[in-house]
Write an enzyme that holds these catalytic residues in place. Structure first.
Site, PDB file in Angstrom:
ATOM      1  N   HIS A  81       0.842  -1.205   0.000  1.00  0.00           N
ATOM      2  CA  HIS A  81       0.000   0.000   0.000  1.00  0.00           C
ATOM      3  C   HIS A  81       0.878   1.257   0.000  1.00  0.00           C
ATOM      4  CE1 HIS A  81      -3.214  -2.756   1.090  1.00  0.00           C
ATOM      5  NE2 HIS A  81      -4.097  -1.762   1.119  1.00  0.00           N
ATOM      6  N   HIS A 121       1.379  -3.776   9.518  1.00  0.00           N
ATOM      7  CA  HIS A 121       2.771  -3.552   9.116  1.00  0.00           C
ATOM      8  C   HIS A 121       3.595  -2.985  10.264  1.00  0.00           C
ATOM      9  CE1 HIS A 121       2.704  -4.454   4.862  1.00  0.00           C
ATOM     10  NE2 HIS A 121       1.583  -3.767   4.737  1.00  0.00           N
TER      11      HIS A 121
END
Length: 162
Positions: A81, A121
């Protein structure tokens, strides 16, 4: 943050922005560069590095961490992303007026932050994803610039001639 990070799924937000840019003649070539940067970022980041490194998501390693979203990909490093966000922002910064560059950088930073916030993440995933995205945008920018010079065709962008 959950809603914002979801906009980055499959690079949806950046593909939509690129499509809008392609629609308008003044930003068409910049939009095409964004598309190429997204493709390069996806291939390098998601298809190569994530598969090579296979770092597990934070909730696998950190007991008690409950992510706010479910990530289908079990690999965490680097953040796809964030890579997409910075690949698009890198092109936008180089080709469109400064206000759009600033907005795109803020959007990219927020995307990276959102990935950590929702628990999918680590900071290093986001940092390296951003670096790969910037690298991809620069590669595409210079490839377009070289192609433009070689063919004597100008690639007009509102802020400069590439």
């Amino acid at each position: 943050m959950v809603a914002y990070t979801t906009l980055g799924n499959a690079s949806l937000m950046w593909l939509l922005i690129a499509a809008i840019m392609v629609y308008f003649p003044k930003s068409r070539k910049a939009g095409i560069m964004v598309l190429f940067a997204l493709i390069l970022g996806y291939l390098l980041n998601n298809e190569f590095l994530k598969e090579l490194i296979e770092r597990p998501r934070p909730w696998v390693d950190l007991a008690g961490l409950e992510p706010l979203i479910h990530a289908a990909d079990p690999n965490s490093f680097p953040s796809g992303h964030t890579c997409s966000a910075f690949a698009a922002a890198g092109i936008i910064c180089r080709t469109l007026p400064k206000k759009w560059g600033l907005i795109s950088v803020i959007a990219a930073v927020l995307m990276g932050f959102s990935r950590m916030y929702v628990g999918v993440h680590y900071f290093s995933d986001v940092l390296v994803g951003a670096a790969i995205g910037i690298l991809c945008s620069q590669i595409i920018y210079y490839l377009f610039k070289a192609a433009s010079a070689k063919t004597n065709l100008s690639i007009d962008c509102p802020s400069e001639k590439i």
